[in-house]
Design a protein around this motif. Structure first.
Motif: not given
Length: 137
Positions: A91-117
């Motif tokens: 909503e703040m303008g970041a763009t998806p880099y890696d969608q939310p992904t469960e990596r195992g029980p208790g471990f979920t990651t996601a990443s975005v590119r902020d508006p500054f790269g």
């Protein structure tokens, strides 16, 4: 050898805009700015349970070879609600880099590119919560 995270440095061509964007995201103002008046060349936030430093540096001072192209390491910040954090970042303008992904029980990651790269990683990590609980005990 590695004792802990001290500072994560992000670069931006517009440090004031990056400062304001991160202040809105984190819901705290930068605690440090140089120069103190006018256009900043560097700002810093203290973030989270251990007050890790997030510094934003004018891209003019980036090391030789710095690029806004994808690559390199991703630092993941612990969050309490990954879905809500993901939604807010987009909503703040970041763009998806890696969608939310469960990596195992208790471990979920996601990443975005902020508006500054910069790549900003967020994570649910039960190990982090266990370490935090043990330090409070």
């Amino acid at each position: 050898m590695l004792r802990g995270l001290t500072t994560i440095s992000f670069y931006a061509h517009d440090v004031a805009a990056a400062r304001d964007w991160y202040a809105d995201l984190l819901d705290i103002p930068a605690y440090f700015q140089r120069p103190e008046q006018g256009d900043p060349a560097y700002v810093e936030f203290r973030v989270g349970d251990y007050q890790h430093e997030l510094g934003i540096i004018d891209a003019r001072y980036a090391p030789h070879g710095w690029s806004t192209e994808d690559g390199g390491a991703i630092a993941y910040w612990a969050v309490d609600d990954l879905d809500a954090t993901w939604k807010k970042l987009l909503e703040m303008g970041a763009t998806p880099y890696d969608q939310p992904t469960e990596r195992g029980p208790g471990f979920t990651t996601a990443s975005v590119r902020d508006p500054f790269g910069n790549i900003l990683g967020v994570m649910i990590n039960h190990h982090y919560l266990n370490v935090l609980a043990s330090r409070k005990g």
